[in-house]
Design an enzyme around this catalytic site. Structure first.
Site, PDB file in Angstrom:
ATOM      1  N   HIS A 363     -15.484  22.987 -36.886  1.00 61.58           N
ATOM      2  CA  HIS A 363     -15.429  24.339 -37.455  1.00 61.58           C
ATOM      3  C   HIS A 363     -14.853  24.309 -38.865  1.00 61.58           C
ATOM      4  CE1 HIS A 363     -15.108  25.830 -33.042  1.00 61.58           C
ATOM      5  NE2 HIS A 363     -16.222  25.185 -33.302  1.00 61.58           N
ATOM      6  N   ASN A 628     -31.091  18.881 -40.300  1.00 64.28           N
ATOM      7  CA  ASN A 628     -29.887  18.194 -39.807  1.00 64.28           C
ATOM      8  C   ASN A 628     -30.055  17.851 -38.334  1.00 64.28           C
ATOM      9  OD1 ASN A 628     -28.968  18.944 -42.313  1.00 64.28           O
ATOM     10  ND2 ASN A 628     -27.782  20.680 -41.547  1.00 64.28           N
ATOM     11  N   ASP A 629     -30.488  18.852 -37.568  1.00 61.24           N
ATOM     12  CA  ASP A 629     -30.692  18.595 -36.150  1.00 61.24           C
ATOM     13  C   ASP A 629     -31.983  17.819 -35.909  1.00 61.24           C
ATOM     14  OD1 ASP A 629     -28.596  19.512 -34.424  1.00 61.24           O
ATOM     15  OD2 ASP A 629     -28.948  21.501 -35.262  1.00 61.24           O
ATOM     16  N   ARG A 639     -25.685  13.170 -35.574  1.00 64.34           N
ATOM     17  CA  ARG A 639     -25.332  13.550 -36.943  1.00 64.34           C
ATOM     18  C   ARG A 639     -23.825  13.571 -37.166  1.00 64.34           C
ATOM     19  NH1 ARG A 639     -26.878  20.055 -36.983  1.00 64.34           N
ATOM     20  NH2 ARG A 639     -25.426  20.310 -38.683  1.00 64.34           N
ATOM     21  N   CYS A 676     -34.483  23.949 -44.375  1.00 62.71           N
ATOM     22  CA  CYS A 676     -33.151  24.466 -44.699  1.00 62.71           C
ATOM     23  C   CYS A 676     -32.002  23.538 -44.300  1.00 62.71           C
ATOM     24  CB  CYS A 676     -32.943  25.842 -44.088  1.00 62.71           C
ATOM     25  SG  CYS A 676     -32.896  25.839 -42.292  1.00 62.71           S
TER      26      CYS A 676
HETATM   27  C1  PEP Z   1     -30.025  22.166 -39.301  1.00 59.50           C
HETATM   28  O1  PEP Z   1     -29.859  21.705 -38.173  1.00 59.50           O
HETATM   29  O2  PEP Z   1     -30.629  21.569 -40.205  1.00 59.50           O
HETATM   30  C2  PEP Z   1     -29.470  23.477 -39.668  1.00 59.50           C
HETATM   31  C3  PEP Z   1     -29.753  24.056 -40.811  1.00 59.50           C
HETATM   32  O3  PEP Z   1     -28.613  24.047 -38.780  1.00 59.50           O
HETATM   33  P1  PEP Z   1     -27.075  23.596 -38.613  1.00 59.50           P
HETATM   34  O4  PEP Z   1     -26.761  22.617 -39.671  1.00 59.50           O
HETATM   35  O5  PEP Z   1     -26.300  24.861 -38.705  1.00 59.50           O
HETATM   36  O6  PEP Z   1     -27.111  23.016 -37.233  1.00 59.50           O
HETATM   37 MG    MG Z   2     -29.185  23.032 -36.621  1.00 62.54          MG
END
Ligand code: PEP
Ligand code: MG
Length: 747
Positions: A363, A628-629, A639, A676
């Site tokens: 967080h 990212n995911d 990650r 994103c």
């Molecule tokens: C992602 O997973 O790329 C994303 C934008 O969401 P978060 O980083 O909040 O999991």
């Molecule tokens: Mg994500």
């Protein structure tokens, strides 16, 4: 414990205090101390070895060994008996030193004459500063009481070293806390900052290790422990503790109630220590013992003991969290860990944050990212090393913090910051210009946000809109579930601030790794692949619906864009979408205004969604790749795991092929597609995505300038040809060719 030795150690400590109170340079004091200890202990030799650097000990003062060897004799950590004491953090006591394991003969000292050896570590709260040694010709083992007396003296020496009592010109005598230290941790948030340390939980400085009146000290420690116990009971009685917090507090209580702890501290006081020093001695001993253990549970307990001892020290010294110290103008927050609400309280005043723990997905990291503050995580034991006000450099890009840096490091670092500032100035001049490539393709650059406070960046950065508004933060920083009206007001302010620019609100992405303080935590073996995001929203739709209502009310008839996270299959999107449509219908029937235009999108964060039926692509108003995911599931590389998270290149052609597949499927149904994840903000990655066909990228505000600058100077068709050449050549990643090509392009 015999009375005689009690008064012996008290006498020794009093004499030591008198020596320390006398004026004099560092070396004089050390010489006097070795003389005094040898005299009091009736040994021929007393020597003090201090760390010159993390690996080297140096003989800094001696009574009884050859004076010429002072500042000449050195040994490495673990070498010889002295090095062994330092490494183990425990005393070595032997009647026949030359025969003892690890003995190293050092002819320059003349120590072969001495048979008995007692060495104890000079350490403060587990921090190794040196070794105190007494030796005698008579072959005998030192008694428990003698060991104790030397240990207590070593502790007072540690305290004094910490306070700089042996400072002086000689750098080997410099207090440990004046030396530069570099911490190599991990990147929590990129960026560079220079500032001064501001400890979230400041160290308590014990200035009075020796006390004259043991009975008064015993009263003080008993009263303080009593207050500590009450404060823990109060904490335990508080509502809204989750299971883990309760477990921690239960462990605290058990320890605080333990009789052994208080008894040992009282014994230390009877031997001449002040109440504060007795707490610290226990803390040091516990640390030294626990540092030997690998078991993560026991190590966690070590932190508990530390915390508890620190609380007790604060009660005793009256040095609360609020020490009255003034926060520097350019504070860099240093903490073991910090909660999101506390970090938000500090807000943008902070230049940087350095944490001993933390993780990329914690967080605190989310808040630091939202605040765009450089964050270094896993920075060793920085909270023991740093003092309030120490100069510090934070290199979020490299995951490195330089504490009390040398001048040369400062200079190099300032150059780097200046270069970045220079570049930012250049980017500012591009603010009003589009991200159009030389062959005329325009990419819409949007920003990611998560706080109201981010919105001013919307104008400053030149972003065309908010491509991802993470809504978790408003849930994470509260101690209770936010009310619909509160959320509606906040979302409305976000939309107001954005004006006619589009804001894409992502519904709550919360799960067992991001546990809300007021939600029951779930034990899951693999939280990232567990019950999170839309899975929670669909199984327990109350919160999702409340959030959707808040968004509809906030829009008050304006256009609304909503995106659902972590959609793995078509049916999840259908279900989430129908929740939204139902809420719109409900609001309408209540006579409330509904959005004049509604866009409902899905985040593609699992590879499965790329293979969803065509009907999904037709129905979705847009799709956004959560890289990212998606990347962690594509490569099966966590990650948050430092060991593997950078192992696979985003420009790996398998991944690029996969992304291109999504581009094609979206093109077939004319579904707008964006990217994103963090990678969208890295210039070369952004270029590759654009070359594959992405026309909207959403990133940190600070990345918009660099990405735009690069896109404006290249021909996209050529970049695409480079990627195709890499593919045709069977390269694993397109990066080498893209980088080489870019360096041949005009600036
Ligand atoms: C992602 O997973 O790329 C994303 C934008 O969401 P978060 O980083 O909040 O999991
Ligand atoms: Mg994500």
């Amino acid at each position: 414990m015999p009375d005689r030795s009690e008064s012996d150690s008290r006498k020794l400590l009093r004499r030591l205090r008198d020596v320390l109170a006398m004026p004099g340079a560092g070396q004089d004091r050390l010489d006097r101390i070795t003389h005094l200890i040898a005299d009091s202990m009736r040994t021929e030799v007393c020597s003090i070895y201090l760390f010159r650097d993390a690996e080297t000990l140096e003989l800094c003062a001696t009574e009884g060994l050859k004076k010429e060897s002072v500042h000449q004799t050195r040994m490495r950590l673990g070498e010889g008996l002295v090095g062994r004491v330092a490494r183990m953090g425990q005393p070595v006591n032997t009647a026949n030193a030359p025969a003892a394991k690890g003995f190293r003969y050092m002819p320059e000292t003349g120590e072969e004459l001495f048979s008995s050896f007692l060495g104890v570590p000079i350490q403060r709260v587990g921090e190794k500063l040196g070794v105190l040694v007494v030796q005698s010709k008579t072959a005998r083992e030192f008694s428990e009481d003698e060991i104790y007396a030397v240990e207590v003296v070593a502790m007072v020496l540690a305290e004094m070293t910490e306070l700089g009592a042996f400072g002086g010109d000689d750098s080997s005598l410099r207090a440990r806390h004046r030396q530069p230290v570099m911490f190599r941790g991990g990147t929590g948030q990129e960026g560079a900052a220079e500032g001064r340390v501001w400890l979230h939980e400041p160290r308590v400085v014990v200035t009075n290790p020796v006390a004259d009146d043991p009975l008064t000290e015993i009263d003080r420690i008993r009263e303080a422990v009593g207050r500590l116990r009450i404060s823990i009971d109060d904490l335990l009685a508080a509502e809204q503790l989750d299971k883990e917090q309760k477990q921690v507090l239960d462990a605290y209580r058990m320890f605080a109630q333990s009789r052994g702890w208080l008894r040992r501290m009282e014994e230390d006081i009877m031997r001449g220590l002040s109440a504060e020093a007795a707490v610290e001695k226990e803390q040091s001993t516990a640390r030294a013992r626990l540092e030997q253990v690998q078991d993560p549970y026991l190590r966690e307990r070590m932190h508990d003991i530390d915390d508890l001892s620190n609380r007790l020290l604060r009660i005793l010294t009256g040095q609360g969290r609020d020490t009255g110290a003034e926060m520097p103008d350019n504070p860099v927050l240093v903490a073991r860990n910090i909660g999101p609400a506390e970090l938000l309280d500090y807000g943008r005043n902070l230049r940087g944050v350095v944490l001993e723990e933390g993780s990329v997905g914690s967080h605190a990291a989310i808040v630091a990212r939202a605040l765009a503050i450089p964050l270094v995580i896993h920075a060793g034991n920085i909270t023991s090393e740093a003092l309030n006000g120490d100069p510090i450099l934070v290199d979020g890009d490299q995951g490195v913090a330089h504490l009390r840096p040398e001048e040369t490091v400062v200079r190099a670092f300032r150059d780097k910051i200046a270069m970045q500032a220079e570049a930012q100035k250049r980017y500012a001049s591009l603010r009003e210009l589009p991200a159009t490539t030389t062959d005329g393709v325009t990419i819409s650059l949007n920003m990611n946000a998560g706080l109201m406070a981010d919105l001013p960046s919307l104008r400053g950065s030149g972003a065309e809109g908010v491509g991802l508004f993470r809504t978790e933060l408003q849930f994470l920083v509260r101690s209770q579930m936010p009310k619909r009206a509160e959320l509606a007001a906040l979302y409305a302010r976000v939309m107001d601030a954005a004006g006619d620019k589009r804001v894409t609100f992502r519904t709550l992405d919360i799960g067992s790794d991001k546990v809300l303080p007021y939600m029951k935590p779930n034990d899951e073996p693999n939280p990232a692949m567990g019950w999170r995001a839309i899975r929670v929203g669909l199984d327990k739709p109350g919160v999702l619906r409340m959030q959707l209502q808040a968004l509809i009310r906030a829009s008050a008839g304006r256009p609304l864009t909503v995106m659902f996270p972590f959609i793995a299959e078509q049916s999840e999107f259908l279900a989430a979408r129908s929740h939204l449509l139902r809420e719109i219908h409900r609001e309408k029937s209540l006579g409330h205004p509904v959005p004049e235009r509604l866009e409902i999108g899905a985040m593609c964060e699992t590879p499965s969604l790329a293979f969803a039926p065509r009907s999904f692509f037709e129905l979705a108003d847009f799709i956004s790749i959560g890289g990212n995911d998606l990347k962690q599931f594509f490569f099966a590389a966590d990650r948050e795991n430092e060991r593997v998270r950078r192992r696979y290149d985003t420009l790996n052609l398998s991944f690029l092929d996969f992304l291109e597949g999504v581009v094609k499927r979206c093109a077939a149904t004319a579904t707008p597609l964006s990217f994103c994840g963090e990678d969208a903000g890295r210039p070369i990655e952004a270029l590759a995505f654009a070359a594959l066909g992405f026309r909207l990228l959403s990133m940190r505000p600070a990345s918009i300038g660099p990405v735009k600058a690069l896109l404006r100077r290249v021909e996209l068709a050529q970049a695409r040809a480079v990627i195709e050449a890499a593919r045709a050549a069977g390269d694993e990643s397109a990066r080498p060719r893209l980088t080489a090509w870019l360096s041949s392009q005009p600036d």
